[in-house]
Structures are given as structure tokens and as C-alpha cells.
Design an enzyme around this catalytic site. Structure first.
Site, PDB file in Angstrom:
ATOM      1  N   GLU A  37      72.641 -59.915 -14.197  1.00 50.32           N
ATOM      2  CA  GLU A  37      72.083 -60.870 -13.225  1.00 50.32           C
ATOM      3  C   GLU A  37      70.896 -60.230 -12.504  1.00 50.32           C
ATOM      4  OE1 GLU A  37      74.624 -64.011 -11.273  1.00 50.32           O
ATOM      5  OE2 GLU A  37      74.105 -62.916  -9.475  1.00 50.32           O
ATOM      6  N   LYS A  59      73.778 -75.111 -13.068  1.00 51.95           N
ATOM      7  CA  LYS A  59      74.518 -75.631 -11.909  1.00 51.95           C
ATOM      8  C   LYS A  59      74.068 -77.051 -11.589  1.00 51.95           C
ATOM      9  CE  LYS A  59      74.893 -71.400  -9.080  1.00 51.95           C
ATOM     10  NZ  LYS A  59      74.450 -70.811  -7.828  1.00 51.95           N
ATOM     11  N   LYS A 118      78.681 -66.399   0.094  1.00 52.46           N
ATOM     12  CA  LYS A 118      77.475 -66.121   0.876  1.00 52.46           C
ATOM     13  C   LYS A 118      76.856 -67.426   1.370  1.00 52.46           C
ATOM     14  CE  LYS A 118      72.970 -63.934   0.684  1.00 52.46           C
ATOM     15  NZ  LYS A 118      72.004 -63.142  -0.047  1.00 52.46           N
ATOM     16  N   GLY A 131      74.679 -61.119  -3.297  1.00 50.03           N
ATOM     17  CA  GLY A 131      76.083 -61.375  -3.643  1.00 50.03           C
ATOM     18  C   GLY A 131      76.692 -60.225  -4.442  1.00 50.03           C
ATOM     19  N   ARG A 132      75.993 -59.758  -5.469  1.00 49.14           N
ATOM     20  CA  ARG A 132      76.565 -58.727  -6.347  1.00 49.14           C
ATOM     21  C   ARG A 132      76.545 -57.347  -5.709  1.00 49.14           C
ATOM     22  NH1 ARG A 132      72.190 -61.303  -8.190  1.00 49.14           N
ATOM     23  NH2 ARG A 132      70.262 -60.182  -8.593  1.00 49.14           N
ATOM     24  N   HIS A 182      91.110 -50.238 -30.465  1.00 53.02           N
ATOM     25  CA  HIS A 182      91.800 -51.108 -31.416  1.00 53.02           C
ATOM     26  C   HIS A 182      91.143 -52.485 -31.458  1.00 53.02           C
ATOM     27  CE1 HIS A 182      94.900 -47.986 -31.563  1.00 53.02           C
ATOM     28  NE2 HIS A 182      94.646 -47.860 -30.277  1.00 53.02           N
ATOM     29  N   GLU A 211      82.443 -74.117  -7.106  1.00 55.89           N
ATOM     30  CA  GLU A 211      83.774 -73.612  -7.447  1.00 55.89           C
ATOM     31  C   GLU A 211      84.547 -73.223  -6.187  1.00 55.89           C
ATOM     32  OE1 GLU A 211      80.866 -72.645  -8.719  1.00 55.89           O
ATOM     33  OE2 GLU A 211      81.034 -72.012 -10.821  1.00 55.89           O
TER      34      GLU A 211
HETATM   35  O1  F6P Z   1      76.428 -66.530 -10.172  1.00 56.79           O
HETATM   36  C1  F6P Z   1      75.441 -67.001  -9.361  1.00 56.79           C
HETATM   37  C2  F6P Z   1      75.643 -66.663  -7.923  1.00 56.79           C
HETATM   38  O2  F6P Z   1      74.574 -67.211  -7.255  1.00 56.79           O
HETATM   39  C3  F6P Z   1      75.780 -65.158  -7.675  1.00 56.79           C
HETATM   40  O3  F6P Z   1      74.583 -64.520  -7.479  1.00 56.79           O
HETATM   41  C4  F6P Z   1      76.691 -65.115  -6.505  1.00 56.79           C
HETATM   42  O4  F6P Z   1      77.297 -63.863  -6.407  1.00 56.79           O
HETATM   43  C5  F6P Z   1      77.655 -66.223  -6.826  1.00 56.79           C
HETATM   44  O5  F6P Z   1      76.847 -67.230  -7.398  1.00 56.79           O
HETATM   45  C6  F6P Z   1      78.462 -66.762  -5.672  1.00 56.79           C
HETATM   46  O6  F6P Z   1      77.654 -67.224  -4.634  1.00 56.79           O
HETATM   47  P1  F6P Z   1      78.225 -67.459  -3.190  1.00 56.79           P
HETATM   48  O7  F6P Z   1      78.716 -66.165  -2.658  1.00 56.79           O
HETATM   49  O8  F6P Z   1      77.099 -68.027  -2.387  1.00 56.79           O
HETATM   50  O9  F6P Z   1      79.367 -68.441  -3.303  1.00 56.79           O
END
Ligand code: F6P
Length: 536
Positions: free
Chosen positions: A346, A505, A201, A260-261, A377, A207
């Protein structure tokens, strides 16, 4: 009024401690019918929850006092329900049929959604028909989807749930910045036949950007600059995608009012739409839309997201139960608990309300789980005999997508049996009689019987899908989205922000500089010692 409604719910739950769930079935002969419902093709049985029908009504009064209907209508009308970020949360607009009329913070958004959907569809069909080929003229046979959190969990779950046994296009996911994740995802793939879909987003997530750079280098080293044509970006931040070097015609956008979620319904679902086919993606949207309509129109007493949320609140706030298990008896849904961890924890893991004041009561439970029967199990010993009572959502799919019918029957039998065992248990007297009938000595019975006793009285919700299809999966995910929303409203929190993920972060950025040779920062002694150890 709200305070009084909470007090009534707490009092009802307090009284519920003195009776067993299974005793309610004789006291309330129509209990199963009264606490079961169908919504958007899903069947829910909430009769194994600790509430009586009168308690359920008290919970519904709480929903009314909490203004659920008005809050829901504001949510669908695109009001700024995410106040701390100044945004609407309008994922429902993404799954409405073309020609809808949604507005986010008074701005019309449906035409833009339709345009992106049409562009996605054209792209999906071009890739799948072979009209769009790779840089060397070969067809795309694999996709690497790079994204994390909400840009990963939903698509990963959808792919796992719906993927063909032998897919024409192999879809792999990379989320972690752990170099192993990327190395494993790229292993064995031919760059000439691979599309890389980078989903973020913000397009600034450490990452994802790290992994996108690795993927771009991988493409370029095999295909030269033409390899850049294999990299597609999905983002709500066009400036960032441009800064990364992705041409605009390789970017699929979505609005910043998509959390995002809650984003799998947007172009975030692109890689699934390619690998599953456009029809499947549309089916997913249609199922979610059906659940949206149900949530909007069903009266509260027959409203699945509302009742699921209230059953949870009865356990969480009324009975003080801080953990909930989610166990899908469907291997294809094994990622559902992970998806729900982000969706629920979240969204609702908050200690202050939407005005910054401390919340009056406990918010999100800890969600955990995995596929049944596997977890029988693993942690089911504790579910049945542990000192904590852990409510559970048990999910099952009536008809298997593939495989042996006899195995499916065994799977379903286990799902139903576990819900029954958790509630009914096995009294000590029955265990003692059994052991005595086996001729066991009294002293041995005294020692063993308590160990083999199941007190039962452990609550569950049962959710049954007829088949695992794009529409039923869409409806299921939307059910949980709206359940999470209802809980957030009653707890008075903003379910659509996530400030709690920021601190770690930013500290990681500082520590990374040190690990890369920068000057030592000011840390607590434990952190300083770990950083020093990693530098040697
Ligand atoms: O985990 C934190 C977060 O901000 C989530 O809310 C989001 O889904 C994720 O990082 C990834 O964010 P982006 O889509 O901006 O890379």
C-alpha cells in the site's frame, strides 16, 4: 547524479548475474562480518544476498545520491512528506518517551500525544484493575476490536505475537464486512463483560461502520441503552465519532498525520494495551523508538533499515525480481507477512512519482509468506526449484516464548537450513554420485538427477530476534517501516498515500444500491451480468 548512481547499481547487478552468491564468501573473507549488523536488539545477516561488498558500496552511493539522510531528517522533522494529502507522517512521535518535541507540519504534537497516552494508560489500568466495570457491574473479560487495514493488521499481529497462552482478557478481531466474521467474533461472548473497541481513522469505512452498528445492536439488545457505555471509539475524526453517537469521553484520538498502516503505536493499539497490559504496550513503543534512534543516528553503511532496503532494491531493480517472500520461523509471527503486505504494497505500490510523473523503474515487489516450517510444505518447492528466483526474508527467534525446547531447536535448525539450501543448493554431479552409489542404472540416473538437483544461488536476508518481546517486536515493525520509507525515497514516490484503494470502494457503493433494488447502472457486460445474477 542520481541517474548515474542508478546506472551503476544496474551495472553491478548485471555483473552479479555471472557469479554465484556462495562464491563471494571465499573472495571476501570478511563478508559475513561486513554484511551483518545489530540494531535495536535485532541481528541482521545480509551476506546471502547477491551483492558483493563493492556492490553494497554502489548501493550505498545510490542511497547517498537519493538523499536518504536529508529525506529521513525531513520525515522526523514532521515535514509534509505526504504531499498528495498535505500531511506529515510522524508515527515516530508516537513512540518517543514523554516530553519529546515533535512537530507535524510545524505544529507541536508531543504534548497531545502524551495526553492521549496518559488517558489510555488510565483507561487500561481501570479496566484491568476492575475500577471500570460493565453496565451490570461485572468486570470486562473480552474485547472485540473492530477495524480493517491499518486499523486491524498491526493490533492483530501484536496480539498474536505477544498474547499470553491463557489470557485474562480474550481479544477478538473483526475486519471483514462478511457477516460470518462478525458472527464468529461475537459467538459465545457475554455482552455484559465485553468491551467493543471500534478503530477507524476516518470513521467512515464501510466495513468498520457496518460491524460497529451490528456490535452496538448486540450490546443494546442485552444491556439496553447502557450498552452504549461498552463501545469505545478510536479515531482521528471526532466529528464522525460524534455523528455515530459515541460520547467524547469514550473516544481516544490520534492525529491525521498518523497513517493507518503506521498507527499501531497510537490509540489504535488500545485493545492490545488492555489485553496485554500497559507495560507491554510501553515496551512495544520503546523497541520501536530504539529502532527510530538507530535509523536516525547509524551511519548508512551500518544502518539496518537502509541496508535491508538496498538489498531489496538490488534484487527488485538490479535483478528484476518482482516478488519477495517473508517467512518467520515463529508461529507467533505468522501474521507478519500480512502486515507487510499492507505496509509495503500500500505504501510503495505506485506507478507515478510524488509529482505525478511515471516512475522511472519498478516499485514495490509482491510480498507473500507465512510461518515456517509450515510453508516448507506449501510453496518451498518453487522457492528451491521454480523457474523464478524469489528473494526471501527469513526471520527466527532464538528463545521460544513457551513450549518444548527440543521443538524450538528443530524450528531454528530448519530456518538456518533453508537459507543455506537456497543459497548453496545441491549440484547435479553430487546427485548423480549419490544415485550411482545406490546402484541406480545410468538411464534412470539421467532422468532423475536433474529432478533432484538444486541450483541454489537463491538470496535471503536473515533476521534474528533474541526473544519475542514487546521491545523486539516494536523494533522489528519499525525496521520494516523505515525500510519501506527508504525504498519510497529512492523510487521517488509518496509512500504515505493510497489512492489506489479508492476506485473499488466507490464502485461497490454503486453496485450495493443495485443489489438493494436500485436501478441498474451503466456497467461493462461482464459486471452487468454478475450484478444481474446476484439480484435473482
Ligand atoms: O485499505 C485502505 C485503507 O484506506 C487503509 O489505508 C486503512 O488502513 C484502512 O483503509 C482503514 O481505514 P480507517 O482506519 O479509516 O477505517
Amino acid at each position: 547524479m542520481l541517474k548515474a548512481a542508478w546506472s551503476k547499481l544496474e551495472a553491478a547487478a548485471h555483473a552479479a548475474r555471472d557469479r554465484r552468491i556462495d562464491s563471494l564468501f571465499s573472495a571476501e573473507p570478511d563478508r559475513v562480518a561486513a554484511l551483518s549488523l545489530e540494531a535495536a536488539g535485532l541481528y541482521l545477516d545480509l551476506s546471502k544476498q547477491p551483492w558483493s561488498l563493492a556492490d553494497r558500496d554502489v548501493a550505498l552511493d545510490l542511497a547517498r545520491a537519493g538523499g536518504i539522510e536529508a529525506a529521513r531528517d525531513r520525515h522526523f522533522a514532521g515535514a509534509v512528506v505526504n504531499a498528495s494529502e498535505g500531511r506529515a507522517a510522524l508515527h515516530m512521535a508516537l513512540r518517543a518517551p514523554p516530553g519529546a518535541d515533535f512537530k507535524a507540519d510545524s505544529e507541536p504534537v508531543s504534548a497531545g500525544i502524551d495526553a492521549v497516552r496518559a488517558a489510555m494508560r488510565a483507561f487500561v489500568q481501570a479496566v484491568n484493575s476492575g475500577a471500570k466495570l460493565g453496565a451490570t457491574g461485572k468486570r470486562f473479560r473480552s474485547i472485540v476490536h473492530i477495524g480493517i487495514g491499518g486499523s486491524d493488521f498491526g493490533p492483530r499481529l501484536v496480539w498474536d505475537a505477544l498474547r499470553p497462552v491463557e489470557p485474562a482478557i480474550e481479544l477478538r478481531f473483526v475486519a471483514n464486512v462478511d457477516p460470518a466474521d462478525m458472527a464468529l467474533a461475537l459467538a459465545g461472548l457475554d455482552p455484559a463483560q465485553t468491551l467493543v473497541v471500534v478503530v477507524s481513522k476516518t470513521f467512515t469505512t464501510l466495513e468498520t461502520i457496518t460491524n460497529a452498528q451490528i456490535a452496538r445492536t448486540w450490546l443494546r439488545s442485552a444491556l439496553g441503552k447502557a450498552g452504549d457505555g461498552h463501545l469505545i471509539a478510536v479515531s482521528a475524526a471526532p466529528k464522525e465519532t460524534a455523528a455515530f453517537g459515541v460520547p467524547d469521553d469514550q473516544v481516544f484520538g490520534f492525529g491525521d498525520w498518523v497513517g493507518g498502516r503506521y498507527s499501531v503505536w497510537s490509540s489504535v493499539g488500545l485493545s492490545c494495551a488492555i489485553a496485554l497490559g500497559w507495560q507491554a504496550f510501553e515496551g512495544l513503543l520503546s523497541g520501536a523508538h530504539a529502532m527510530d534512534r538507530h535509523f536516525q543516528t547509524a551511519p548508512l553503511q551500518a544502518n539496518a533499515p537502509v541496508l535491508l532496503a538496498l538489498a531489496h532494491i538490488f534484487n527488485r531493480n538490479g535483478l528484476g525480481r518482482p516478488v519477495r517472500a517473508v517467512v518467520p520461523y515463529a508461529q507467533r509471527l505468522h501474521l507478519l507477512p500480512t502486515f507487510l503486505q499492507q505496509l509495503e504494497m500500500e505504501s510503495n505500490g505506485k506507478q507515478v512519482d510524488a509529482h505525478g510523473r511515471p516512475v522511472a523503474r519498478a516499485t514495490s515487489a509482491t510480498v507473500f509468506g507465512d510461518a515456517g516450517t509450515n510453508v516448507q510444505h506449501a510453496f518451498f518447492q518453487m522457492m528451491h526449484q521454480g523457474t523464478d528466483i524469489i528473494p526471501i526474508d527469513i526471520l527466527a527467534v532464538r528463545r521460544a516464548s513457551e513450549g518444548e525446547a527440543a521443538s524450538q531447536a528443530k524450528l531454528l535448525a530448519n530456518a538456518v537450513a533453508q537459507a543455506q539450501a537456497l543459497m548453496v543448493g545441491k549440484p547435479e554431479a553430487a546427485v548423480r554420485a549419490e544415485l550411482a552409489a545406490q546402484g541406480m542404472a545410468q538411464a534412470a540416473i539421467d532422468e532423475l538427477a536433474p529432478q533432484k538437483t538444486f541450483h541454489g544461488d537463491r538470496p535471503s536476508s536473515f533476521i534474528l530476534l533474541d526473544a519475542l518481546t514487546p521491545p523486539s517486536l516494536g523494533a522489528l515493525l519499525a525496521l520494516y517501516e523505515h525500510k519501506t520509507f527508504v525504498e519510497g525515497v529512492l523510487w521517488g514516490i509518496n509512500s504515505f498515500d493510497q489512492w489506489g484503494v479508492e476506485l473499488g470502494k466507490s464502485l461497490a457503493v454503486t453496485i450495493l444500491k443495485e443489489l438493494e433494488g436500485g436501478a441498474p447502472g451503466a456497467h461493462d457486460p461482464s459486471t452487468a451480468s454478475l450484478v444481474a445474477r446476484l439480484k435473482t
